[in-house]
Scaffold this motif. Structure first.
Motif, PDB file in Angstrom:
ATOM      1  N   HIS A  76      -3.981  -4.000   0.477  1.00  0.00           N
ATOM      2  CA  HIS A  76      -3.144  -3.023   1.183  1.00  0.00           C
ATOM      3  C   HIS A  76      -2.639  -1.945   0.223  1.00  0.00           C
ATOM      4  CE1 HIS A  76      -2.629  -4.317   5.348  1.00  0.00           C
ATOM      5  NE2 HIS A  76      -2.683  -5.568   4.933  1.00  0.00           N
ATOM      6  N   LEU A  77      -2.134  -2.370  -0.938  1.00  0.00           N
ATOM      7  CA  LEU A  77      -1.580  -1.412  -1.891  1.00  0.00           C
ATOM      8  C   LEU A  77      -2.660  -0.459  -2.408  1.00  0.00           C
ATOM      9  CD1 LEU A  77       0.833  -3.749  -3.896  1.00  0.00           C
ATOM     10  CD2 LEU A  77       1.477  -1.926  -2.308  1.00  0.00           C
ATOM     11  N   TRP A  78      -3.854  -0.983  -2.633  1.00  0.00           N
ATOM     12  CA  TRP A  78      -4.959  -0.129  -3.100  1.00  0.00           C
ATOM     13  C   TRP A  78      -5.321   0.898  -2.036  1.00  0.00           C
ATOM     14  CZ3 TRP A  78      -9.968   0.962  -1.561  1.00  0.00           C
ATOM     15  CH2 TRP A  78     -10.788   1.581  -2.509  1.00  0.00           C
ATOM     16  N   MET A  79      -5.409   0.448  -0.785  1.00  0.00           N
ATOM     17  CA  MET A  79      -5.750   1.370   0.303  1.00  0.00           C
ATOM     18  C   MET A  79      -4.697   2.470   0.439  1.00  0.00           C
ATOM     19  SD  MET A  79      -7.104  -1.209   3.305  1.00  0.00           S
ATOM     20  CE  MET A  79      -7.351   0.132   4.478  1.00  0.00           C
ATOM     21  N   ILE A  80      -3.428   2.073   0.346  1.00  0.00           N
ATOM     22  CA  ILE A  80      -2.356   3.066   0.444  1.00  0.00           C
ATOM     23  C   ILE A  80      -2.454   4.061  -0.701  1.00  0.00           C
ATOM     24  CG2 ILE A  80       0.147   3.374   0.252  1.00  0.00           C
ATOM     25  CD1 ILE A  80       0.429   0.714   1.792  1.00  0.00           C
ATOM     26  N   GLY A  81      -2.687   3.555  -1.916  1.00  0.00           N
ATOM     27  CA  GLY A  81      -2.816   4.441  -3.071  1.00  0.00           C
ATOM     28  C   GLY A  81      -3.951   5.427  -2.916  1.00  0.00           C
ATOM     29  N   GLN A  82      -5.078   4.961  -2.365  1.00  0.00           N
ATOM     30  CA  GLN A  82      -6.221   5.848  -2.151  1.00  0.00           C
ATOM     31  C   GLN A  82      -5.876   6.981  -1.192  1.00  0.00           C
ATOM     32  OE1 GLN A  82      -9.612   5.596  -3.511  1.00  0.00           O
ATOM     33  NE2 GLN A  82      -8.332   4.482  -4.929  1.00  0.00           N
ATOM     34  N   LEU A  99       6.502   4.431   2.311  1.00  0.00           N
ATOM     35  CA  LEU A  99       7.507   3.475   2.791  1.00  0.00           C
ATOM     36  C   LEU A  99       6.890   2.089   2.976  1.00  0.00           C
ATOM     37  CD1 LEU A  99       9.360   5.738   5.374  1.00  0.00           C
ATOM     38  CD2 LEU A  99      10.346   4.770   3.291  1.00  0.00           C
ATOM     39  N   ARG A 100       5.660   2.047   3.490  1.00  0.00           N
ATOM     40  CA  ARG A 100       4.968   0.765   3.629  1.00  0.00           C
ATOM     41  C   ARG A 100       4.677   0.161   2.261  1.00  0.00           C
ATOM     42  NH1 ARG A 100       4.555  -4.053   5.173  1.00  0.00           N
ATOM     43  NH2 ARG A 100       2.442  -4.895   5.396  1.00  0.00           N
ATOM     44  N   GLN A 101       4.312   1.004   1.300  1.00  0.00           N
ATOM     45  CA  GLN A 101       4.074   0.534  -0.058  1.00  0.00           C
ATOM     46  C   GLN A 101       5.342  -0.094  -0.639  1.00  0.00           C
ATOM     47  OE1 GLN A 101       3.186   3.665  -2.875  1.00  0.00           O
ATOM     48  NE2 GLN A 101       1.825   2.352  -4.046  1.00  0.00           N
ATOM     49  N   ARG A 102       6.475   0.570  -0.437  1.00  0.00           N
ATOM     50  CA  ARG A 102       7.745   0.021  -0.927  1.00  0.00           C
ATOM     51  C   ARG A 102       8.065  -1.314  -0.266  1.00  0.00           C
ATOM     52  NH1 ARG A 102      13.267   3.267   0.168  1.00  0.00           N
ATOM     53  NH2 ARG A 102      12.726   2.647   2.297  1.00  0.00           N
ATOM     54  N   GLU A 103       7.780  -1.428   1.024  1.00  0.00           N
ATOM     55  CA  GLU A 103       8.054  -2.670   1.754  1.00  0.00           C
ATOM     56  C   GLU A 103       7.228  -3.826   1.202  1.00  0.00           C
ATOM     57  OE1 GLU A 103       7.256  -4.293   6.275  1.00  0.00           O
ATOM     58  OE2 GLU A 103       7.661  -2.160   5.982  1.00  0.00           O
ATOM     59  N   ILE A 104       5.937  -3.589   0.969  1.00  0.00           N
ATOM     60  CA  ILE A 104       5.061  -4.636   0.438  1.00  0.00           C
ATOM     61  C   ILE A 104       5.535  -5.078  -0.941  1.00  0.00           C
ATOM     62  CG2 ILE A 104       2.721  -5.128  -0.382  1.00  0.00           C
ATOM     63  CD1 ILE A 104       1.693  -3.250   1.824  1.00  0.00           C
TER      64      ILE A 104
END
Length: 279
Positions: A76-82, A99-104
């Motif tokens: 998930h974090l990799w996809m968000i970063g991309q 915001l989703r990245q911060r939540e994870i």
């Protein structure tokens, strides 16, 4: 080749607009699928739209394995970063992704703290079966965590936004009706205007969103005007002036109504001030 499409991963990123999907399909039909799909085992991580189009037209594609992932959270974090790095992603989408990245990362941090506490308890002999003299290393080894995004400024940097834009996106996420969110995503309404409309009751948000762009603009203007000119700036008499020619009983009722309206306006202003403090 067996490829698994994880719907939770697929939902992480907003779907393409019809125009974007048509442009991608034309490109793949003309030039083939140039970029390899990214897999984690047999799970598709990147290239969902390309995979779908290739399947529809029976076109070949290449795949590559990413062996650095240790968990679905890493994926998930990799996809968000991309997607945070892509120019085609809107300000609102980048804010939501950050915001989703911060939540994870917050969830991961809490689990790590709980595991460290349990490990310390075992090392002190309070845990069952803890061998005497055992050595404990604390947190599990691995790659260092990226910026935890614990501050609004860090979140804004990650999303390439201003802190005020982050505040507006948080407000929209928490208060906006789905119809209003859809209007933001489509570009029908700006972030600033959507944050203002999101303070209205849900039924008013839905009505404005369904009525279209001009109705949303009017709703946002109404909210801003109310903030600039609080009703309490005018006295009770100006809110509901008393008719000097009316009978005494009517004038008394008019005064009561004016007083109640003034008190109601003052309470609304207090609520707005408290909401601003909470934000």
């Amino acid at each position: 080749m067996h490829i698994v499409v994880n719907e939770a991963l697929n939902a992480t990123i907003d779907p393409l607009t019809p125009d974007e999907n048509e442009a991608l399909e034309r490109s793949i039909l003309a030039e083939g699928c140039r970029d390899a799909l990214v897999l984690w085992g047999d799970t598709l991580v990147d290239g969902h739209n390309r995979y779908r189009i290739c399947q529809q037209h029976g076109l070949p594609f290449q795949t590559v394995q990413n062996t650095r992932f240790r968990s679905m959270e890493d994926v998930h974090l990799w996809m968000i970063g991309q997607h945070l790095g892509r120019r085609s992603v809107s300000d609102f989408q980048r804010g939501v992704l950050a915001l989703r990245q911060r939540e994870i990362m917050a969830e991961r941090r809490l689990r790590a703290q709980a595991a460290a506490s349990a490990e310390r308890a075992d090392s002190n002999g309070s845990g069952p079966g803890s061998p005497a003299g055992a050595t404990h290393t604390g947190a599990a080894p691995g790659r260092p965590e990226p910026d935890a995004l614990t501050s609004r400024e860090a979140l804004a940097r990650a999303a390439r936004l201003s802190s005020s834009q982050v505040v507006m996106i948080e407000k929209i996420q928490k208060q906006a009706a789905p119809e209003l969110v859809a209007a933001v995503k489509s570009g029908t309404i700006s972030l600033n205007a959507a944050a203002a409309v999101a303070t209205l009751p849900t039924d008013e948000q839905v009505a404005a969103a369904n009525a279209g762009k001009e109705a949303l603009k009017r709703a946002a203007k109404r909210v801003r005007d109310a903030r600039r000119k609080p009703p309490t700036e005018a006295g009770p008499e100006s809110i509901n002036p008393v008719d000097a020619q009316a009978p005494d009983a009517v004038r008394a009722l008019q005064r009561q109504v004016a007083q109640l309206q003034a008190e109601n306006a003052a309470l609304r202003q207090q609520v707005q001030a408290l909401a601003a403090q909470l934000v």
